[in-house]
Scaffold this motif. Structure first.
Motif, PDB file in Angstrom:
ATOM      1  N   ARG A 167       0.829  -1.208   0.000  1.00 13.74           N
ATOM      2  CA  ARG A 167       0.000   0.000   0.000  1.00 13.74           C
ATOM      3  C   ARG A 167       0.867   1.264   0.000  1.00 13.74           C
ATOM      4  O   ARG A 167       0.635   2.194  -0.773  1.00 13.74           O
ATOM      5  N   GLN A 168       1.886   1.277   0.837  1.00 12.76           N
ATOM      6  CA  GLN A 168       2.764   2.445   0.906  1.00 12.76           C
ATOM      7  C   GLN A 168       3.645   2.548  -0.339  1.00 12.76           C
ATOM      8  O   GLN A 168       3.931   3.646  -0.817  1.00 12.76           O
ATOM      9  N   ALA A 169       4.074   1.417  -0.862  1.00 13.00           N
ATOM     10  CA  ALA A 169       4.879   1.419  -2.083  1.00 13.00           C
ATOM     11  C   ALA A 169       4.086   2.003  -3.247  1.00 13.00           C
ATOM     12  O   ALA A 169       4.620   2.776  -4.048  1.00 13.00           O
ATOM     13  N   VAL A 170       2.805   1.679  -3.332  1.00  9.08           N
ATOM     14  CA  VAL A 170       1.950   2.226  -4.392  1.00  9.08           C
ATOM     15  C   VAL A 170       1.845   3.746  -4.250  1.00  9.08           C
ATOM     16  O   VAL A 170       1.932   4.477  -5.243  1.00  9.08           O
ATOM     17  N   ARG A 171       1.693   4.230  -3.030  1.00  8.62           N
ATOM     18  CA  ARG A 171       1.635   5.681  -2.800  1.00  8.62           C
ATOM     19  C   ARG A 171       2.918   6.359  -3.283  1.00  8.62           C
ATOM     20  O   ARG A 171       2.876   7.416  -3.919  1.00  8.62           O
ATOM     21  N   LEU A 172       4.049   5.748  -2.965  1.00  6.42           N
ATOM     22  CA  LEU A 172       5.334   6.314  -3.369  1.00  6.42           C
ATOM     23  C   LEU A 172       5.501   6.321  -4.884  1.00  6.42           C
ATOM     24  O   LEU A 172       5.949   7.304  -5.469  1.00  6.42           O
ATOM     25  N   VAL A 173       5.146   5.221  -5.523  1.00  9.29           N
ATOM     26  CA  VAL A 173       5.294   5.109  -6.979  1.00  9.29           C
ATOM     27  C   VAL A 173       4.382   6.115  -7.684  1.00  9.29           C
ATOM     28  O   VAL A 173       4.805   6.802  -8.620  1.00  9.29           O
ATOM     29  N   LYS A 174       3.137   6.237  -7.231  1.00  5.85           N
ATOM     30  CA  LYS A 174       2.215   7.207  -7.841  1.00  5.85           C
ATOM     31  C   LYS A 174       2.759   8.624  -7.697  1.00  5.85           C
ATOM     32  O   LYS A 174       2.692   9.419  -8.635  1.00  5.85           O
ATOM     33  N   ALA A 175       3.283   8.932  -6.527  1.00  5.17           N
ATOM     34  CA  ALA A 175       3.855  10.265  -6.311  1.00  5.17           C
ATOM     35  C   ALA A 175       5.057  10.489  -7.224  1.00  5.17           C
ATOM     36  O   ALA A 175       5.187  11.546  -7.849  1.00  5.17           O
ATOM     37  N   ALA A 176       5.937   9.510  -7.319  1.00  2.75           N
ATOM     38  CA  ALA A 176       7.144   9.637  -8.136  1.00  2.75           C
ATOM     39  C   ALA A 176       6.807   9.831  -9.614  1.00  2.75           C
ATOM     40  O   ALA A 176       7.474  10.596 -10.310  1.00  2.75           O
ATOM     41  N   ARG A 177       5.770   9.166 -10.063  1.00  5.24           N
ATOM     42  CA  ARG A 177       5.392   9.272 -11.479  1.00  5.24           C
ATOM     43  C   ARG A 177       4.787  10.624 -11.828  1.00  5.24           C
ATOM     44  O   ARG A 177       4.648  10.949 -12.995  1.00  5.24           O
TER      45      ARG A 177
END
Length: 83
Positions: free
Chosen positions: A17-27
């Motif tokens: 869940r947190q990894a998805v948040r980070l990836v979405k932010a990075a993109r």
């Protein structure tokens, strides 16, 4: 280049869940964003790369951001780790 250190605050570690948040932010940024944990380096735009860090609660990660919007990108990543 902007460098920062963050600590994994989640009791489950850096989970999906947190990894998805980070990836979405990075993109959402043009800058290159990398997380470093021990000898491993993850591209923050890749969910598999982030999960492969196997970062557990309390681990310190280095954030390395380079690009036109590096200041905003670094601040966003740091804010995610504060929640």
């Amino acid at each position: 280049m902007k460098l920062a250190k963050v600590t994994v605050p989640w009791s489950e570690g850096l989970h999906l869940r947190q990894a998805v948040r980070l990836v979405k932010a990075a993109r959402s940024f043009h800058s290159s964003i990398k997380l470093k944990c021990g000898g491993r380096i993850a591209d923050l735009r890749s969910i598999i790369s982030v999960l492969a860090l196997c970062a557990t609660v309390g681990m310190t990660l280095e954030v390395e951001v380079a690009g036109d919007d590096e200041q905003d990108a670094a601040q966003t990543v740091e804010q995610i780790f504060l929640c």
